[in-house]
Design a protein around this motif. Structure first.
Motif, PDB file in Angstrom:
ATOM      1  N   GLY A  37      -6.211  -0.398  33.297  1.00 47.36           N
ATOM      2  CA  GLY A  37      -6.862  -1.661  33.629  1.00 47.36           C
ATOM      3  C   GLY A  37      -5.868  -2.727  34.036  1.00 47.36           C
ATOM      4  N   PHE A  38      -4.740  -2.767  33.343  1.00 52.40           N
ATOM      5  CA  PHE A  38      -3.682  -3.734  33.652  1.00 52.40           C
ATOM      6  C   PHE A  38      -3.118  -3.463  35.047  1.00 52.40           C
ATOM      7  CE2 PHE A  38       0.488  -5.611  33.661  1.00 52.40           C
ATOM      8  CZ  PHE A  38       0.399  -6.736  32.849  1.00 52.40           C
ATOM      9  N   GLY A 154     -14.848   1.887  22.489  1.00 46.59           N
ATOM     10  CA  GLY A 154     -13.866   2.664  23.234  1.00 46.59           C
ATOM     11  C   GLY A 154     -13.648   2.187  24.656  1.00 46.59           C
ATOM     12  N   ALA A 155     -14.618   1.440  25.190  1.00 43.80           N
ATOM     13  CA  ALA A 155     -14.493   0.945  26.559  1.00 43.80           C
ATOM     14  C   ALA A 155     -13.846  -0.431  26.629  1.00 43.80           C
ATOM     15  CB  ALA A 155     -15.870   0.898  27.222  1.00 43.80           C
ATOM     16  N   ILE A 156     -13.481  -0.982  25.492  1.00 42.16           N
ATOM     17  CA  ILE A 156     -12.878  -2.317  25.449  1.00 42.16           C
ATOM     18  C   ILE A 156     -11.418  -2.342  25.936  1.00 42.16           C
ATOM     19  CG2 ILE A 156     -12.110  -4.145  23.882  1.00 42.16           C
ATOM     20  CD1 ILE A 156     -15.055  -4.294  24.560  1.00 42.16           C
ATOM     21  N   PRO A 157     -10.552  -1.374  25.566  1.00 49.28           N
ATOM     22  CA  PRO A 157      -9.131  -1.450  25.956  1.00 49.28           C
ATOM     23  C   PRO A 157      -8.854  -1.645  27.444  1.00 49.28           C
ATOM     24  CG  PRO A 157      -9.388   0.138  24.213  1.00 49.28           C
ATOM     25  CD  PRO A 157     -10.770  -0.271  24.608  1.00 49.28           C
ATOM     26  N   PRO A 158      -9.505  -0.910  28.377  1.00 48.18           N
ATOM     27  CA  PRO A 158      -9.200  -1.176  29.786  1.00 48.18           C
ATOM     28  C   PRO A 158      -9.606  -2.581  30.222  1.00 48.18           C
ATOM     29  CG  PRO A 158     -11.068   0.319  29.584  1.00 48.18           C
ATOM     30  CD  PRO A 158     -10.448   0.215  28.232  1.00 48.18           C
ATOM     31  N   VAL A 159     -10.651  -3.116  29.596  1.00 46.46           N
ATOM     32  CA  VAL A 159     -11.065  -4.485  29.899  1.00 46.46           C
ATOM     33  C   VAL A 159     -10.024  -5.467  29.377  1.00 46.46           C
ATOM     34  CG1 VAL A 159     -12.880  -6.215  29.592  1.00 46.46           C
ATOM     35  CG2 VAL A 159     -13.500  -3.801  29.816  1.00 46.46           C
ATOM     36  N   ALA A 173     -13.602  -5.516  35.956  1.00 43.86           N
ATOM     37  CA  ALA A 173     -13.684  -5.297  34.507  1.00 43.86           C
ATOM     38  C   ALA A 173     -14.974  -4.570  34.147  1.00 43.86           C
ATOM     39  CB  ALA A 173     -13.612  -6.641  33.775  1.00 43.86           C
ATOM     40  N   LEU A 174     -16.075  -4.939  34.807  1.00 47.26           N
ATOM     41  CA  LEU A 174     -17.363  -4.300  34.534  1.00 47.26           C
ATOM     42  C   LEU A 174     -17.335  -2.818  34.905  1.00 47.26           C
ATOM     43  CD1 LEU A 174     -20.331  -4.438  33.730  1.00 47.26           C
ATOM     44  CD2 LEU A 174     -20.869  -5.141  36.075  1.00 47.26           C
ATOM     45  N   ILE A 175     -16.743  -2.498  36.053  1.00 50.45           N
ATOM     46  CA  ILE A 175     -16.652  -1.095  36.477  1.00 50.45           C
ATOM     47  C   ILE A 175     -15.852  -0.290  35.461  1.00 50.45           C
ATOM     48  CG2 ILE A 175     -15.717   0.486  38.218  1.00 50.45           C
ATOM     49  CD1 ILE A 175     -16.344  -1.664  40.318  1.00 50.45           C
ATOM     50  N   TRP A 176     -14.730  -0.855  35.016  1.00 53.98           N
ATOM     51  CA  TRP A 176     -13.921  -0.168  34.009  1.00 53.98           C
ATOM     52  C   TRP A 176     -14.732   0.100  32.746  1.00 53.98           C
ATOM     53  CZ3 TRP A 176     -10.043   2.833  33.460  1.00 53.98           C
ATOM     54  CH2 TRP A 176      -8.916   2.750  34.282  1.00 53.98           C
ATOM     55  N   PHE A 177     -15.468  -0.910  32.307  1.00 54.07           N
ATOM     56  CA  PHE A 177     -16.252  -0.781  31.084  1.00 54.07           C
ATOM     57  C   PHE A 177     -17.287   0.332  31.210  1.00 54.07           C
ATOM     58  CE2 PHE A 177     -19.867  -1.906  28.374  1.00 54.07           C
ATOM     59  CZ  PHE A 177     -19.239  -2.041  27.139  1.00 54.07           C
ATOM     60  N   ALA A 231     -16.554   5.805  38.349  1.00 58.66           N
ATOM     61  CA  ALA A 231     -15.137   5.844  38.720  1.00 58.66           C
ATOM     62  C   ALA A 231     -14.966   5.678  40.228  1.00 58.66           C
ATOM     63  CB  ALA A 231     -14.515   7.160  38.257  1.00 58.66           C
ATOM     64  N   SER A 232     -15.887   6.219  40.995  1.00 55.66           N
ATOM     65  CA  SER A 232     -15.822   6.101  42.456  1.00 55.66           C
ATOM     66  C   SER A 232     -16.005   4.660  42.916  1.00 55.66           C
ATOM     67  CB  SER A 232     -16.906   6.979  43.105  1.00 55.66           C
ATOM     68  OG  SER A 232     -16.721   8.337  42.781  1.00 55.66           O
ATOM     69  N   MET A 233     -16.689   3.862  42.113  1.00 54.05           N
ATOM     70  CA  MET A 233     -16.967   2.482  42.491  1.00 54.05           C
ATOM     71  C   MET A 233     -15.700   1.651  42.629  1.00 54.05           C
ATOM     72  SD  MET A 233     -20.123   2.224  43.110  1.00 54.05           S
ATOM     73  CE  MET A 233     -20.228   0.444  43.249  1.00 54.05           C
ATOM     74  N   LEU A 234     -14.620   2.041  41.946  1.00 55.28           N
ATOM     75  CA  LEU A 234     -13.373   1.289  42.097  1.00 55.28           C
ATOM     76  C   LEU A 234     -12.880   1.345  43.543  1.00 55.28           C
ATOM     77  CD1 LEU A 234     -11.307   2.117  38.870  1.00 55.28           C
ATOM     78  CD2 LEU A 234     -12.481  -0.017  39.461  1.00 55.28           C
ATOM     79  N   THR A 235     -13.089   2.480  44.189  1.00 51.64           N
ATOM     80  CA  THR A 235     -12.712   2.592  45.607  1.00 51.64           C
ATOM     81  C   THR A 235     -13.777   1.983  46.514  1.00 51.64           C
ATOM     82  OG1 THR A 235     -11.425   4.604  45.216  1.00 51.64           O
ATOM     83  CG2 THR A 235     -12.132   4.180  47.480  1.00 51.64           C
ATOM     84  N   LEU A 236     -15.035   2.262  46.223  1.00 54.95           N
ATOM     85  CA  LEU A 236     -16.116   1.767  47.060  1.00 54.95           C
ATOM     86  C   LEU A 236     -16.203   0.239  47.062  1.00 54.95           C
ATOM     87  CD1 LEU A 236     -18.898   4.368  46.178  1.00 54.95           C
ATOM     88  CD2 LEU A 236     -17.322   4.367  48.119  1.00 54.95           C
ATOM     89  N   CYS A 237     -15.714  -0.368  45.983  1.00 53.96           N
ATOM     90  CA  CYS A 237     -15.725  -1.837  45.900  1.00 53.96           C
ATOM     91  C   CYS A 237     -14.386  -2.449  46.311  1.00 53.96           C
ATOM     92  CB  CYS A 237     -16.087  -2.278  44.484  1.00 53.96           C
ATOM     93  SG  CYS A 237     -17.808  -1.919  44.034  1.00 53.96           S
TER      94      CYS A 237
END
Length: 295
Positions: A37-38, A154-159, A173-177, A231-237
């Protein structure tokens, strides 16, 4: 004085026991996603001091949450093969010492995050502690949806890693979560399947025990597919490039195929182990790939 305290007092002090209370494996796994996330938020311009403060603070906060989790689970841990050697379960550390240790570690982690990152990041990390200790640890004794509740923590650390850089909650941040929430369900259901007897002996109403194996496999398959899409949304966005998306489709597709194979497997135990191992491979690979695939 309790029996646990008497046992602990007869044992020599060991740093190892206190380190074990913090569950290093869980810390490392969460640090990987936090670093991902960082890296995504940094867009190739990593601030070393900010990164170090985020990792150290988050590691301490997670370690503190794990100490309190050990405290709450100490009776259950004695009943299960994989957990009966934990320090509190064996009386290697007194309850009082564990609680003091967990509190000090948590305060140090909070202070590190507050001074080294920003208040939003600190607040999100503390919410993760609450979600893990209060929501997940207590709910798993009462409902088979404990894993789903635990996926929030468990989804908090990447955020945390993402917001340490940006100082705000946004689409990234939302996509990561969502991505890590979806990843955790097949990951932890796989553990529940291959540790089925252990959880049954401990009296924990896991999803496979309550709903059966077929329902569990259906959920694992659906959440695996949801993970690939998220996970694909990181690229699509527009956050990551083609290299990252290629990995998502190849590894995610492989994980999904493996999930489908569970419906015809000859050994649920072996299949679940493969699902678990693949889950670790894919999250490690994607987090490692992000710095090399920033859009």
């Amino acid at each position: 004085m309790s029996i646990e305290t008497n046992i602990a007092l007869t044992r020599p002090f060991s740093v190892k026991h206190y380190v074990m209370l913090m569950k290093p494996g869980i810390i490392m796994g969460n640090i990987v996603t936090a670093a991902g996330g960082f890296a995504l938020a940094s867009k190739g311009q990593v601030n070393p001091s900010l990164f170090f403060a985020m990792l150290c603070g988050l590691a301490l906060v997670i370690g503190s949450a794990c100490v309190f989790n050990n405290y709450i689970d100490r009776e259950l841990d004695r009943k299960m093969v994989r957990t009966r050697n934990r320090p509190l379960a064996k009386g290697l550390v007194s309850v009082q010492s564990a609680l003091i240790f967990g509190t000090i570690v948590g305060l140090l982690g909070t202070l590190t995050l507050a001074l080294g990152t920003n208040l939003l990041t600190t607040a999100i990390a503390l919410f993760g502690v609450f979600a893990y200790v209060a929501l997940y640890t207590l709910s798993k004794y009462r409902t088979h949806y404990g894993t789903l509740i635990g996926s929030i923590a468990g989804a908090i650390p990447p955020v945390v890693g993402y917001c340490a850089v940006t100082g705000r909650l946004d689409l990234g941040a939302l996509i990561w979560f969502v991505m890590i929430v979806c990843w955790q369900v097949p990951h932890f259901f796989a553990i529940a399947v291959y540790r089925l007897k252990d959880y049954a002996d401990g009296g924990i109403p896991t999803f496979p025990i309550v709903k059966g194996m077929r329902a569990t496999k259906i959920h694992m398959t659906l959440y695996t597919a949801a993970f690939v899409m998220a996970a694909s949304m990181l690229t699509l966005c527009g956050y990551t490039g083609a290299f990252y998306l290629t990995l998502v489709l190849l590894l995610g597709g492989g994980w999904l195929v493996l999930a489908f194979k569970g419906f015809k497997c000859s050994s649920d135990h072996r299949w679940a182990r493969k699902m678990f191992i693949f889950s670790l491979v894919i999250v490690m690979a994607l987090c490692t790939a992000i710095p090399f695939s920033i859009a």
